[in-house]
Design a protein around this motif. Structure first.
Motif, PDB file in Angstrom:
ATOM      1  N   SER A  33       0.865  -1.182   0.000  1.00 22.76           N
ATOM      2  CA  SER A  33       0.000   0.000   0.000  1.00 22.76           C
ATOM      3  C   SER A  33       0.898   1.228   0.000  1.00 22.76           C
ATOM      4  O   SER A  33       1.645   1.461   0.958  1.00 22.76           O
ATOM      5  CB  SER A  33      -0.900   0.018   1.240  1.00 22.76           C
ATOM      6  N   VAL A  34       0.847   1.986  -1.083  1.00 23.15           N
ATOM      7  CA  VAL A  34       1.641   3.212  -1.182  1.00 23.15           C
ATOM      8  C   VAL A  34       0.802   4.364  -0.643  1.00 23.15           C
ATOM      9  O   VAL A  34      -0.226   4.715  -1.216  1.00 23.15           O
ATOM     10  CB  VAL A  34       2.060   3.497  -2.637  1.00 23.15           C
ATOM     11  N   CYS A  35       1.230   4.929   0.477  1.00 22.67           N
ATOM     12  CA  CYS A  35       0.462   5.971   1.159  1.00 22.67           C
ATOM     13  C   CYS A  35       0.964   7.358   0.784  1.00 22.67           C
ATOM     14  O   CYS A  35       2.178   7.619   0.811  1.00 22.67           O
ATOM     15  CB  CYS A  35       0.545   5.774   2.664  1.00 22.67           C
ATOM     16  N   ILE A  36       0.029   8.226   0.458  1.00 22.02           N
ATOM     17  CA  ILE A  36       0.342   9.610   0.101  1.00 22.02           C
ATOM     18  C   ILE A  36      -0.531  10.533   0.940  1.00 22.02           C
ATOM     19  O   ILE A  36      -1.758  10.448   0.894  1.00 22.02           O
ATOM     20  CB  ILE A  36       0.065   9.891  -1.385  1.00 22.02           C
ATOM     21  N   CYS A  37       0.083  11.385   1.717  1.00 19.49           N
ATOM     22  CA  CYS A  37      -0.644  12.430   2.435  1.00 19.49           C
ATOM     23  C   CYS A  37      -0.505  13.728   1.644  1.00 19.49           C
ATOM     24  O   CYS A  37       0.604  14.085   1.222  1.00 19.49           O
ATOM     25  CB  CYS A  37      -0.079  12.613   3.836  1.00 19.49           C
ATOM     26  N   THR A  38      -1.611  14.412   1.437  1.00 15.84           N
ATOM     27  CA  THR A  38      -1.568  15.598   0.594  1.00 15.84           C
ATOM     28  C   THR A  38      -2.337  16.747   1.216  1.00 15.84           C
ATOM     29  O   THR A  38      -3.297  16.533   1.964  1.00 15.84           O
ATOM     30  CB  THR A  38      -2.117  15.272  -0.817  1.00 15.84           C
ATOM     31  N   ARG A 105      -1.199  10.897   8.228  1.00 12.65           N
ATOM     32  CA  ARG A 105      -0.426   9.650   8.091  1.00 12.65           C
ATOM     33  C   ARG A 105      -1.170   8.483   8.735  1.00 12.65           C
ATOM     34  O   ARG A 105      -1.218   7.378   8.181  1.00 12.65           O
ATOM     35  CB  ARG A 105       0.949   9.814   8.734  1.00 12.65           C
ATOM     36  N   ASN A 106      -1.743   8.732   9.897  1.00 15.83           N
ATOM     37  CA  ASN A 106      -2.512   7.680  10.561  1.00 15.83           C
ATOM     38  C   ASN A 106      -3.728   7.275   9.743  1.00 15.83           C
ATOM     39  O   ASN A 106      -4.101   6.095   9.700  1.00 15.83           O
ATOM     40  CB  ASN A 106      -2.946   8.145  11.952  1.00 15.83           C
ATOM     41  N   LYS A 107      -4.370   8.248   9.110  1.00 18.38           N
ATOM     42  CA  LYS A 107      -5.533   7.948   8.271  1.00 18.38           C
ATOM     43  C   LYS A 107      -5.135   7.037   7.112  1.00 18.38           C
ATOM     44  O   LYS A 107      -5.854   6.085   6.771  1.00 18.38           O
ATOM     45  CB  LYS A 107      -6.140   9.239   7.746  1.00 18.38           C
ATOM     46  N   ALA A 108      -3.993   7.324   6.500  1.00 21.21           N
ATOM     47  CA  ALA A 108      -3.526   6.493   5.394  1.00 21.21           C
ATOM     48  C   ALA A 108      -3.227   5.075   5.866  1.00 21.21           C
ATOM     49  O   ALA A 108      -3.633   4.088   5.234  1.00 21.21           O
ATOM     50  CB  ALA A 108      -2.285   7.121   4.757  1.00 21.21           C
ATOM     51  N   ILE A 109      -2.528   4.951   6.987  1.00 17.50           N
ATOM     52  CA  ILE A 109      -2.185   3.633   7.519  1.00 17.50           C
ATOM     53  C   ILE A 109      -3.438   2.857   7.896  1.00 17.50           C
ATOM     54  O   ILE A 109      -3.538   1.648   7.654  1.00 17.50           O
ATOM     55  CB  ILE A 109      -1.245   3.778   8.738  1.00 17.50           C
ATOM     56  N   GLU A 110      -4.398   3.534   8.484  1.00 15.62           N
ATOM     57  CA  GLU A 110      -5.651   2.899   8.893  1.00 15.62           C
ATOM     58  C   GLU A 110      -6.345   2.212   7.727  1.00 15.62           C
ATOM     59  O   GLU A 110      -7.022   1.196   7.888  1.00 15.62           O
ATOM     60  CB  GLU A 110      -6.560   3.972   9.493  1.00 15.62           C
TER      61      GLU A 110
END
Length: 325
Positions: A33-38, A105-110
């Motif tokens: 899962s490639v996570c991107i926070c924007t 970041r936590n939202k992406a990981i979740e």
């Protein structure tokens, strides 16, 4: 404001298909899962998603994208809609309206479903073999995670003093080096999702900056090992606004103001910052004679330590969550 999350599938319908046929997927046990926070960077985000659309996998893994939009106005939504119309890359989209990079970041990981989690910043873009290089290094060295270098990319020619000062050049290390927590960053990293099994909150929101270093500090203290892979390069776009002195100094103040929250910060660090502020201030005239790059380098260091001292006095030099650019 109440937290909300939006699966972009619910907004646009099912807009992606797998890159592999079902019979092929059964032979693929690894997924990334490639996570991107924007946050309010639609142009950068579009560029990044375009480069991620055709990552080499070597047949070793599949991957998908998780976008966490930290803008309650959902400024990334139109970009995701455009990408959905032209790409088969699996993407899900969520909104974290509370302005905090740690919460994003936590939202992406979740919402990450992979065996591995990768992070890359929304103002960066990777070469075709970026993910594969990280994945191979993680397996070769049998570690919990791998970090790679982030190198500057200028679409426009910057001023000479910016280049000479190397303001956007970051430290690199030999491949295989076991990193300490101060080298920990989420701008270019891959790690096993399993290390988060007992972690309730991977990134702590009390850190407006440096929550990634805090994350790596806690992970390393728990015995997890992360190494450096110098071949797994990502590129950071440096637009003209970041050449402005005010941007550099605001960034330095924010960075410095987070220092008192780091582990083992104490009286010795306060004394160090007091001495640095006095010494750097006295040296500014000489630095100016040596050139703009020397002057700004010293001024950035001065503001970093100044931010630390202001924070120790209970003062918040930067009110905004983000110094954007």
């Amino acid at each position: 404001m109440k937290e909300s999350s939006v699966d972009f599938n619910s907004l646009l319908g099912t807009f992606y298909v797998s890159r592999l046929m079902p019979d092929e997927m059964t032979n693929q046990t690894n997924h990334i899962s490639v996570c991107i926070c924007t946050y309010k960077r639609p142009g950068f985000l579009k560029r990044l998603l375009g480069e991620l659309a055709d990552q080499a996998t070597g047949g070793l893994f599949t991957y998908s994208i998780v976008v966490a939009d930290n803008d309650q106005l959902q400024s990334a939504k139109d970009v995701l809609s455009d990408v959905a119309n032209t790409s088969t890359m699996p993407i899900t989209y969520y909104v974290e309206p509370r302005q905090s990079i740690a919460l994003a970041r936590n939202k992406a990981i979740e919402n990450a479903t992979g065996d591995f989690i990768a992070f890359i910043d929304d103002d960066e873009f990777p070469p075709k073999h970026w993910l594969l290089t990280l994945f191979n290094a993680c397996n070769k060295y049998d570690v919990d995670g791998v970090l790679g270098p982030v190198k500057p990319h200028f679409d426009e020619q910057p001023p000479t003093w910016v280049v000479k000062g190397k303001f956007y050049e970051r430290s690199t290390y030999p491949t295989g080096l076991v990193i300490d927590w101060r080298k920990g960053r989420t701008g270019n990293v891959l790690f096993k999702k399993g290390i988060l099994a007992a972690v309730e909150q991977p990134f702590r929101p009390e850190f407006r900056a440096g929550s990634d270093q805090d994350f790596f500090r806690r992970m390393i203290e728990e015995g997890h090992v992360f190494i450096w892979c110098d071949e797994a390069v990502a590129y950071e776009v440096v637009p003209p606004i970041r050449w402005k002195r005010t941007f550099m100094l605001r960034s330095a103040l924010l960075k410095g103001s987070m220092e008192p929250m780091t582990a083992n910060f104490g009286a010795r660090d306060i004394v160090k910052s007091v001495i640095a502020v006095l010494a750097y201030t006295a040296a500014l005239p000489l630095a100016l004679m040596l050139g703009q790059h020397r002057f700004m380098d010293l001024l950035v260091r001065l503001f970093d330590h100044l931010g630390t001292l202001l924070a120790c006095l209970g003062m918040n030099p930067i009110k905004d969550q983000y110094v954007t650019g």
